[in-house]
Design a protein around this motif. Structure first.
Motif, PDB file in Angstrom:
ATOM      1  N   PRO A 103      -2.638   4.905  -6.624  1.00  0.00           N
ATOM      2  CA  PRO A 103      -1.828   3.839  -6.038  1.00  0.00           C
ATOM      3  C   PRO A 103      -2.118   3.707  -4.541  1.00  0.00           C
TER       4      PRO A 103
ATOM      5  N   TYR B 140       0.137  16.187  -8.111  1.00  0.00           N
ATOM      6  CA  TYR B 140       1.194  15.195  -7.866  1.00  0.00           C
ATOM      7  C   TYR B 140       0.510  13.845  -7.688  1.00  0.00           C
ATOM      8  N   VAL B 141       0.954  12.881  -8.463  1.00  0.00           N
ATOM      9  CA  VAL B 141       0.231  11.623  -8.597  1.00  0.00           C
ATOM     10  C   VAL B 141       0.076  10.872  -7.269  1.00  0.00           C
ATOM     11  N   LEU B 142       1.037  11.026  -6.332  1.00  0.00           N
ATOM     12  CA  LEU B 142       0.967  10.266  -5.086  1.00  0.00           C
ATOM     13  C   LEU B 142       0.337  11.070  -3.940  1.00  0.00           C
TER      14      LEU B 142
ATOM     15  N   ASP C 298      -0.247   2.714   4.118  1.00  0.00           N
ATOM     16  CA  ASP C 298       1.035   3.193   3.564  1.00  0.00           C
ATOM     17  C   ASP C 298       1.919   3.796   4.653  1.00  0.00           C
TER      18      ASP C 298
ATOM     19  N   ARG D 170       2.434   8.663   6.294  1.00  0.00           N
ATOM     20  CA  ARG D 170       2.632   8.073   4.969  1.00  0.00           C
ATOM     21  C   ARG D 170       3.832   8.712   4.258  1.00  0.00           C
TER      22      ARG D 170
ATOM     23  N   HIS E  42      -7.504   0.832  -4.448  1.00  0.00           N
ATOM     24  CA  HIS E  42      -7.844   0.049  -5.626  1.00  0.00           C
ATOM     25  C   HIS E  42      -9.319   0.164  -5.965  1.00  0.00           C
ATOM     26  N   ARG E  43      -9.621  -0.079  -7.205  1.00  0.00           N
ATOM     27  CA  ARG E  43     -11.024  -0.161  -7.591  1.00  0.00           C
ATOM     28  C   ARG E  43     -11.618  -1.448  -7.006  1.00  0.00           C
TER      29      ARG E  43
END
Lengths: 203, 278
Positions: free
Chosen positions: A191, A6-8, A163, A102, A194-195
C-alpha cells in the motif's frame, strides 16, 4: 524461511521485495503490530528481545536487522551485491526520519514531526544528488548498472515519503530510480507503492 | 441552515486499549480519554466530561446533544463471528470523503487491483439506492461485483454481493457475501472520527465468519485495503466534500454517493462539506 511480518511496515516490505525479486519463497507470519502491539508480546519478545519487526527465521538462524536479512537472502547471489555498506547505513537513517514521519502521520506515533521531516528532506537531497551523478555516468541504480541490496534497502522509506507528508515531486532522479525498480521482473507492491501501469503510446 | 454535525456519536478510541491515555481531537477541539475504576472517561480540555457509549469494540462520544442512541448492527451479534479491531489510520481528508470512498465500488479494479477487483471486470451493474425514511439511513442494495479475492477467506474470483448502509453521517456498514457461509453476510464497517474538517481518524471494524485466518491476518488484510485508499483520499480536490453538483459529474455507478450527499444536505450536516457549488 519464515518472515514475521507487518503488512504496512516499510522494513518488512524490503524483505518481501528482496525475496520476490530473487525468486525465493517466504512463509509469512502476520503480526498484529497495530493496534494490538503483538510485536511486544511475550511470545514475540522471546524471538526478538528488541521487540521490533521484521524478524526472519531460517531454521536455527534468527535475524532481527533488515540489513542482515538482505545480506542473508543474497549470500549466494553476487549479482545483488555491490558497494552496499554505506547505503545500508543510509537506509537506517531513512527509516529513522521519513519512516518515523510516516508512522506519525498514519498511525499516530509520537514523533518530533518537524525534525523528522526536515532530516528526511536533507537525506532525499543527498540521494537525489547521488542518483543524478549516477545518471551522468550512465547508471540508474545506487551502486551501478544493476540493482543491489543497497537499492532495495533505500527504496521503501523513500517511496513511502508522501505518507509522512514529504513530497517526492521535486526529485526527478529519485523518481526515475523508483520507476526502474518498479519495472524489475518479479516486483511486488505494497500500500502506497503501486505497480507500474503498462506503457502504451496514445493512438 | 442550522448545523446538526455535533449532535451525533463519534468513535474516539478502542475499548481494548484501556491502558493508554489518549489525547485527540474531535471537531477541532482537544479531548482526552482515560480509564479509571468506573470505566472510560472522556473530557474536553476545560475538564467538562462528555457522554460515552461502548459499542462495536469502540468508545463513542459526542460534543453536542444527540437525541438518539447510537445505531445498532443486529447481524453482528450472531454467534461465531470474529470481532476484529482493525485500529485507526489518520488521513488528511474530509471525514465525509473517507465515508464516500468506502461507498464506492468503481475504484476497486484500479486501487485494490487483484484483490477487490481486476481489469477487465470494471463495470458496475445497476443497483438499488434509497433513503429509508423511518430509520433515516442511506441504503444501497443488490450491488454485485467481480472480485479476484474478496476476503482473506476467499479463494479465487467470485461474484460478490454487497449491501451498503450509512446509519450515521461518518459511519458506513458494508454487508458482503461471506465465502464460507453463503447464507450469512460478513460485516465490515468504517467508523470515522472527525479531527478537523480536512483531517480524520478512520476506525475500521469487522464482524466476520472466518475460521482459517488468524486475527493478525484479518487485521492485516483490512489495513492493506484501507492504506491503498489513503493516498487517493489525500489527493482528492477539493478537500471538503461538495454537496452541490458542480465540477464533479456523477455516473450511474455513483448513485450511492449522490444519495449520501443529498442526505447530508437534508439532515443539515455541514462539517467537512463544501456548501458552495464548485
Amino acid at each position: 524461511m519464515i518472515l514475521y511480518d507487518y503488512v504496512l511496515s516499510a522494513s518488512c516490505y524490503k524483505i518481501r521485495l528482496m525475496a520476490a525479486l530473487s525468486g525465493q519463497k517466504l512463509e509469512l507470519q502476520a503480526v498484529n503490530f497495530h493496534p494490538a502491539r503483538e510485536h511486544k508480546s511475550p511470545e514475540m519478545l522471546k524471538l526478538n528481545p528488541g521487540g521490533t519487526l521484521p524478524i526472519l527465521r531460517d531454521e536455527d538462524l534468527i535475524m532481527t536487522d533488515s540489513s542482515d536479512m538482505l545480506r542473508h537472502l543474497t549470500r549466494n547471489l553476487p549479482e545483488w551485491q555491490g558497494d552496499d555498506d554505506g547505503w545500508l547505513d543510509f537506509a537506517r537513517t531513512l527509516n529513522e526520519t521519513l519512516g518515523m514521519a510516516r508512522l506519525h502521520d498514519v498511525l499516530g506515533f509520537e514523533v518530533d514531526i518537524d525534525a523528522a521531516r526536515k532530516r528526511g528532506v536533507h537525506l532525499l537531497r543527498l540521494l537525489e544528488a547521488h542518483l543524478t551523478e549516477q545518471r551522468f555516468d550512465g547508471m540508474i541504480f545506487l551502486t551501478g548498472d544493476t540493482p543491489t541490496i543497497a537499492d532495495i534497502a533505500c527504496f521503501p522509506n523513500t517511496a513511502l515519503a508522501p505518507d509522512g507528508g514529504v513530497s517526492l515531486d521535486v526529485y526527478p532522479s529519485i523518481r526515475l530510480w523508483m520507476r526502474a525498480l518498479r519495472s524489475l521482473p518479479g516486483f511486488i507492491e505494497m500500500p502506497g507503492i503501486h505497480r507500474l501501469h503498462e506503457l502504451e503510446a496514445a493512438e | 441552515m442550522s448545523d446538526s454535525s455535533k449532535d451525533h456519536w463519534y468513535p474516539v478510541g478502542l475499548l481494548s486499549d484501556i491502558y493508554t491515555p489518549r489525547q485527540t481531537l474531535l471537531f477541532d477541539q482537544e479531548i482526552s480519554l482515560t480509564h479509571d475504576d468506573t470505566g472510560f472517561v472522556v473530557k474536553k480540555s476545560g475538564g467538562v466530561s462528555l457522554p460515552t457509549i461502548e459499542r462495536f469494540g469502540h468508545l463513542w462520544t459526542s460534543l453536542g446533544q444527540p437525541d438518539h442512541d447510537l445505531f445498532v448492527i443486529p447481524e453482528a451479534d450472531t454467534p461465531g463471528r470474529h470481532l476484529v479491531d482493525v485500529g485507526s489510520v489518520k488521513v488528511k481528508c474530509s471525514p465525509l470523503r473517507a465515508v464516500e470512498n468506502f461507498l464506492d465500488i468503481a475504484h476497486f479494479p484500479f486501487i485494490h487491483t487483484d484483490i477487490l477487483g481486476a481489469e477487465p471486470h470494471t463495470e458496475v451493474d445497476r443497483y438499488k439506492v434509497e433513503i429509508r425514511e423511518g430509520v433515516n439511513e442511506v441504503w444501497a442494495t443488490k450491488v454485485k461485483f467481480f472480485q479476484p479475492q474478496a476476503a482473506k477467506s476467499a479463494e479465487g474470483g467470485i461474484i460478490t454481493e454487497y449491501m451498503y448502509r450509512v446509519p450515521a453521517p461518518t459511519c458506513a456498514v458494508l454487508y458482503k457475501t461471506c465465502p464460507p457461509r453463503p447464507k450469512e453476510w460478513d460485516i465490515i464497517t468504517l467508523f470515522v472520527q472527525p479531527l478537523t474538517e480536512e483531517w480524520c481518524e478512520v476506525w475500521p471494524w469487522m464482524a466476520l465468519y472466518d475460521d482459517d485466518s488468524t486475527m493478525a491476518e484479518m487485521v492485516s488484510f483490512q489495513q492493506l485495503i484501507f492504506m491503498q485508499d489513503r493516498s487517493i483520499l489525500e489527493n482528492q480536490i477539493p478537500l471538503k466534500l461538495p454537496l452541490d453538483p458542480g465540477m464533479e459529474t456523477p455516473t450511474q455507478a455513483d448513485m450511492t454517493s449522490v444519495a449520501y450527499r443529498r442526505w447530508l444536505k437534508r439532515i443539515g450536516y455541514s462539517y467537512g462539506a463544501q456548501m458552495v457549488a464548485a
